[in-house]
Design a protein around this motif. Structure first.
Motif, short mmCIF file in Angstrom:
data_model
loop_
_atom_site.label_atom_id
_atom_site.label_comp_id
_atom_site.label_asym_id
_atom_site.label_seq_id
_atom_site.Cartn_x
_atom_site.Cartn_y
_atom_site.Cartn_z
N SER A 1 -13.36 10.27 -33.94
CA SER A 1 -14.32 11.22 -33.39
C SER A 1 -13.60 12.54 -33.18
O SER A 1 -12.55 12.59 -32.53
N ALA A 2 -14.16 13.60 -33.73
CA ALA A 2 -13.52 14.92 -33.65
C ALA A 2 -14.60 15.97 -33.42
O ALA A 2 -15.26 16.41 -34.37
N PRO A 3 -14.81 16.37 -32.17
CA PRO A 3 -15.84 17.37 -31.90
C PRO A 3 -15.67 18.64 -32.73
O PRO A 3 -16.65 19.27 -33.13
N ASP A 4 -14.41 19.02 -32.98
CA ASP A 4 -14.12 20.18 -33.83
C ASP A 4 -13.58 19.67 -35.15
O ASP A 4 -12.37 19.44 -35.32
N SER B 1 -24.36 19.16 -40.98
CA SER B 1 -24.50 20.59 -40.68
C SER B 1 -23.88 21.43 -41.78
O SER B 1 -22.70 21.25 -42.12
N HIS B 2 -24.64 22.38 -42.33
CA HIS B 2 -24.08 23.31 -43.30
C HIS B 2 -22.95 24.12 -42.68
O HIS B 2 -21.96 24.44 -43.37
N ALA B 3 -23.10 24.46 -41.41
CA ALA B 3 -22.05 25.23 -40.74
C ALA B 3 -20.75 24.42 -40.67
O ALA B 3 -19.66 24.97 -40.89
N PHE B 4 -20.85 23.14 -40.35
CA PHE B 4 -19.66 22.28 -40.34
C PHE B 4 -19.05 22.18 -41.74
O PHE B 4 -17.83 22.23 -41.91
N ALA C 1 -17.21 25.38 -42.52
CA ALA C 1 -15.98 25.48 -41.74
C ALA C 1 -14.91 24.53 -42.28
O ALA C 1 -13.72 24.87 -42.31
N LEU C 2 -15.32 23.35 -42.72
CA LEU C 2 -14.36 22.40 -43.29
C LEU C 2 -13.81 22.91 -44.61
O LEU C 2 -12.60 22.81 -44.88
N CYS C 3 -14.65 23.47 -45.47
CA CYS C 3 -14.16 24.02 -46.73
C CYS C 3 -13.17 25.14 -46.47
O CYS C 3 -12.11 25.22 -47.12
N ASP C 4 -13.47 25.99 -45.53
CA ASP C 4 -12.57 27.07 -45.16
C ASP C 4 -11.23 26.52 -44.66
O ASP C 4 -10.15 26.95 -45.11
N ALA C 5 -11.29 25.54 -43.76
CA ALA C 5 -10.06 24.98 -43.20
C ALA C 5 -9.23 24.25 -44.26
O ALA C 5 -8.01 24.38 -44.31
#
Length: 330
Positions: free
Chosen positions: A207-210, A230-233, A236-240
């Motif tokens: 479990s990882a809230p972020d 979530s598209h936003a998640f 953010a994952l692709c960016d990270a």
């Protein structure tokens, strides 16, 4: 294929003693390839050498070995005349009993032993050279018979696969990939309530809230499948992950979603060639949009990518001398 020490150790720990049945040689058509194996114990079995009469009789022979306390046996079978199978070839099976003591003695990265009890217990020169090359170069030769000895590598470190998202597609994908012995699955989502009550054996879930912050924990050689709710998640994952590094990255989504993501990732400072490493849409759209259909397509693409990577590894002995090459071809 290789000897999966972790699976063998787990079976020995649970059953005490098991017999591993491995396909040592194939001539003509056969249900499985050289190196395919199954584990057998009195009350069950795991893995497959192809099913049908061959597997049924091999499992029975393995249980008889356990009852008699035998350590090793071999069997050659003509699949058509002997067993009535439609395959027109022949196979040689190697039966080996394993317990905690035998497992403790399994220390070499290349396991070699004579197929027949009557064969010399001293390894032939070709096997000695093959072992030396494996130790020196780290190469993992394919399972094979070498002058009456069966040689197979111990399983390498399992390929790390990180699956982001525990929705319908994530669950279907984990169920599809979890039985594969060559994968180490890590499954992540934002909270414990996102996961099913039962997690497949061998799967690490977190479990990882972020989620984007958790990407920093992934090994650089991991393969990632991003399919959160979530598209936003997802973005953010692709960016990270573009900043962190990866062996492969697949993103669920439509062509329209991917066009938007490419533009956004470019605005975030990522180079076009780096962005192009992301596979989106991931899977095989011709299979349809049912979660299991998507999972099958994604799993196929991942396994093909891993197989291609393995095929591009240098063949054992390529860095050696001519004598070593002749030994490999023996």
């Amino acid at each position: 294929m290789s000897l999966d020490r972790a699976t063998l150790a787990s079976a020995v720990a649970a059953q005490g003693s098991v017999v591993r049945v491995v396909v040592a040689e194939v001539l003509g058509s056969a249900p499985r390839e050289v190196g395919a194996a199954m584990l057998v114990w009195p009350g069950g079995q795991e893995g497959t050498i192809g099913g049908g009469a061959l597997e049924y009789e091999a499992a029975a022979q393995a249980r008889e070995m356990l009852a008699r306390g035998e350590a090793r046996a071999s069997r050659k079978a003509l699949l058509g005349p002997d067993l009535g199978q439609c395959c027109g070839g022949a196979v040689t099976l190697l039966f080996e009993a394993w317990d905690a003591d035998a497992l403790a003695a399994l220390t070499d990265t290349l396991h070699a032993r004579p197929v027949d009890d009557g064969a010399s217990q001293t390894p032939p020169l070709a096997v000695v050279r093959l072992r030396a090359q494996a130790r020196r170069s780290g190469a993992r030769p394919s399972p094979r018979l070498v002058e009456g000895w069966f040689v197979e590598p111990l399983s390498a470190t399992r390929a790390p696969v990180w699956i982001w998202g525990a929705g319908h597609v994530g669950r279907a994908l984990v169920e599809t990939l979890a039985p594969h012995p060559g994968l180490a699955l890590t499954w992540l989502d934002t909270g414990a309530d996102r996961f099913p009550a039962t997690i497949p054996a061998g799967v690490t879930h977190r479990s990882a809230p972020d989620l984007a912050a958790a990407a920093a924990d992934a090994p650089a050689n991991a393969h990632h499948i991003v399919l959160t709710y979530s598209h936003a998640f997802d973005l953010a994952l692709c960016d990270a992950l573009l900043g962190h590094g990866f062996a492969g990255l697949g993103l669920i989504g439509s062509a329209t979603k991917w066009a938007r993501f490419r533009a956004r990732l470019g605005q975030m400072g990522h180079r076009p060639d780096a962005i192009a490493r992301i596979r989106c849409p991931v899977g095989e759209k011709r299979l349809g949009k049912h979660p299991q259909a998507i999972a099958v397509g994604v799993a196929y693409g991942l396994l093909m990518e891993l197989a291609q990577n393995e095929a591009e590894r240098p063949a054992p002995g390529d860095e050696g001398n001519g004598d070593d090459r002749r030994a490999l071809d023996a």
